[in-house]
Design a protein around this motif. Structure first.
Motif, mmCIF file in Angstrom:
data_model
loop_
_atom_site.group_PDB
_atom_site.id
_atom_site.type_symbol
_atom_site.label_atom_id
_atom_site.label_comp_id
_atom_site.label_asym_id
_atom_site.label_seq_id
_atom_site.Cartn_x
_atom_site.Cartn_y
_atom_site.Cartn_z
ATOM 1 N N SER A 17 48.129 40.727 13.376
ATOM 2 C CA SER A 17 46.957 41.614 13.295
ATOM 3 C C SER A 17 46.868 42.498 14.535
ATOM 4 C CB SER A 17 45.675 40.790 13.143
ATOM 5 O OG SER A 17 45.651 40.094 11.928
ATOM 6 N N ILE A 57 44.825 50.425 3.972
ATOM 7 C CA ILE A 57 44.708 48.969 3.857
ATOM 8 C C ILE A 57 45.368 48.483 2.564
ATOM 9 C CG2 ILE A 57 43.067 47.077 3.491
ATOM 10 C CD1 ILE A 57 41.184 48.516 5.438
ATOM 11 N N GLY A 58 45.147 49.242 1.477
ATOM 12 C CA GLY A 58 45.764 48.871 0.202
ATOM 13 C C GLY A 58 47.282 48.921 0.258
ATOM 14 N N TRP A 61 48.642 46.167 2.512
ATOM 15 C CA TRP A 61 48.589 44.872 1.807
ATOM 16 C C TRP A 61 49.795 44.728 0.872
ATOM 17 C CZ3 TRP A 61 44.926 40.797 1.791
ATOM 18 C CH2 TRP A 61 45.096 39.859 0.775
ATOM 19 N N ILE A 62 50.079 45.790 0.105
ATOM 20 C CA ILE A 62 51.216 45.772 -0.822
ATOM 21 C C ILE A 62 52.530 45.596 -0.061
ATOM 22 C CG2 ILE A 62 52.549 47.169 -2.471
ATOM 23 C CD1 ILE A 62 49.867 48.457 -3.301
ATOM 24 N N ALA A 64 53.018 44.288 2.901
ATOM 25 C CA ALA A 64 53.106 42.940 3.464
ATOM 26 C C ALA A 64 53.413 41.919 2.373
ATOM 27 C CB ALA A 64 51.802 42.585 4.171
ATOM 28 N N LYS A 65 52.843 42.139 1.198
ATOM 29 C CA LYS A 65 53.110 41.244 0.069
ATOM 30 C C LYS A 65 54.581 41.312 -0.313
ATOM 31 C CE LYS A 65 50.875 38.423 -2.723
ATOM 32 N NZ LYS A 65 50.052 37.304 -2.217
ATOM 33 N N THR A 68 56.803 39.419 2.218
ATOM 34 C CA THR A 68 56.852 37.953 2.095
ATOM 35 C C THR A 68 58.033 37.499 1.247
ATOM 36 O OG1 THR A 68 55.362 37.959 0.167
ATOM 37 C CG2 THR A 68 54.349 37.751 2.341
ATOM 38 N N ASP A 217 50.365 34.649 5.198
ATOM 39 C CA ASP A 217 49.205 35.247 5.866
ATOM 40 C C ASP A 217 49.414 36.727 6.177
ATOM 41 O OD1 ASP A 217 47.852 32.850 5.867
ATOM 42 O OD2 ASP A 217 48.515 32.269 7.872
ATOM 43 N N PRO A 219 49.745 39.622 4.393
ATOM 44 C CA PRO A 219 48.852 40.646 3.815
ATOM 45 C C PRO A 219 47.474 40.681 4.478
ATOM 46 C CG PRO A 219 50.015 39.487 2.070
ATOM 47 C CD PRO A 219 50.299 38.743 3.338
ATOM 48 N N LYS A 220 46.897 39.525 4.702
ATOM 49 C CA LYS A 220 45.588 39.457 5.357
ATOM 50 C C LYS A 220 45.673 39.974 6.794
ATOM 51 C CE LYS A 220 41.932 36.169 6.630
ATOM 52 N NZ LYS A 220 41.518 34.743 6.608
ATOM 53 N N ALA A 223 45.976 43.804 6.897
ATOM 54 C CA ALA A 223 44.710 44.426 6.485
ATOM 55 C C ALA A 223 43.721 44.444 7.651
ATOM 56 C CB ALA A 223 44.122 43.672 5.291
#
Length: 369
Positions: A17, A57-58, A61-62, A64-65, A68, A217, A219-220, A223
């Protein structure tokens, strides 16, 4: 419970973060209020900033997803399995060149601003060289050490920035924030694009995901990392409009620095607080630059495994310096900024999404389970 949590080579949610926040916070905010004031009416820039923030942020998130899915094997191995080795090689190479250009841009930007506010008689070439050498020294060390350094620097940067905002509130004229909602949608869309460019930086997750102890963790973490600069940028913009007015902002090159110059501290304890503010802000630009440098090496070492880390450091340093000195004037520098931003969207966002889509279709092995 680990005996020394920060002594290992793994990073967690807080580390990522803060790393994303550090990567985003750079020279962009120093000029962003001026760019928004050129496009929108009144203080409507906040609408564009919120819109760009939600979009960033959207997308973060994608991204980072997706990251993973290769948290163990790495981006290059995952891309190779999905789209063949030559295409994966090109994708990682372009991503590395993007980070290289990002690094060069930050070096030149800090040199330009430092010359205007701190070293008026020093040639910009000397300032850029000195700043680059500090980055060379930093990036030669431990990668996890750089990430820990963000945790040390960012609280200081945020504290000083919030201090500037608080002591500037007394100069804010609420009338300058009006009228509201008078900007047409085309102008708002243009301002949204400008702000979105300033929020790039979360793409470091494509490389640093392999260092996370809990990849789920990610994606979170990204964000939160994007949300912090968004709140900070919006606050700085609104205060700048309230202090300087929307009409005057387009004529101020670096509104955020000028805001620190205009603020008054009770008792006049500091006479030139803008120098302190800018010196502290150099810390933020330093972390952005050194991580862009590090990501360049990270990407190139995945393609060319024989050269050692320090070898890449010294190979790339003259290239970065020559690239940062390429713009001859502010117009060329602005064009360089725009080109880097568009390139970043393609190679660090569009490419990973397409590679992941192909990987899903081909049933490529994923680390996310």
């Amino acid at each position: 419970m680990k005996s020394f949590e920060y002594g290992d080579k793994e990073i967690g949610l807080l580390d990522i973060s803060i790393t994303v926040t550090s990567m985003i916070i750079g020279v962009g905010i120093l000029m962003l209020p001026r760019e928004l004031a050129k496009t929108v009416q009144g203080s409507d820039g906040w609408i564009s900033m919120i819109s760009a923030g939600i979009l960033a942020i959207g997308v973060a998130w994608i991204l980072a997803k997706i990251a993973t899915h290769f948290s163990t094997q790495g981006y290059y191995a995952y891309a190779t399995a999905a789209v063949t080795k030559p295409i994966a090689f090109a994708a990682i190479l372009f991503l590395s060149l993007y980070f290289l250009s990002f690094c060069a841009f930050e070096v030149r930007a800090i040199a330009n601003i430092a010359k205007q506010y701190l070293f008026e008689t020093t040639p910009v070439e000397v300032i850029a060289f000195a700043f680059l050498m500090v980055n060379v020294y930093a990036v030669s060390g431990s990668r996890v050490g750089l990430i820990r350094l963000n945790i040390l620097f960012i609280p200081i940067v945020l504290f000083v920035t919030v201090l500037v905002l608080l002591f500037s509130l007394g100069m804010v004229d609420v009338k300058e924030l009006k009228p509201f909602f008078t900007t047409d949608w085309k102008s708002l869309a243009s301002a949204t694009k400008t702000t979105a460019f300033s929020l790039l930086g979360f793409e470091v997750i494509l490389f640093y995901i392999t260092m996370m102890n809990r990849p789920k963790d990610a994606p979170k973490a990204v964000a939160i990392g994007v949300l912090i600069p968004l709140v900070l940028y919006t606050s700085i913009y609104l205060v700048c409009v309230g202090v300087f007015s929307q009409l005057a902002l387009p004529e101020i090159t670096y509104p955020a620095v000028e805001l620190a110059k205009e603020m008054t501290i009770p008792g006049e304890f500091f006479e030139r607080f803008e120098s302190i503010f800018f010196t502290i802000w150099i810390m933020a630009v330093f972390t952005t630059t050194v991580m862009a440098y590090d990501c360049t090496i990270y990407g190139l070492r995945s393609l060319f495994t024989k050269p050692k880390h320090k070898t890449w450091v010294f190979i790339l340093s003259p290239i970065i310096y020559l690239l940062c000195m390429y713009p001859k004037n502010l117009s060329d520098f602005s064009k360089m900024s725009t080109l880097i931003s568009y390139t970043g969207i393609v190679v660090s966002i569009l490419f990973p999404i397409l590679i992941h889509a192909v990987a899903k279709l081909r049933g490529v092995k994923s680390d996310a389970s």
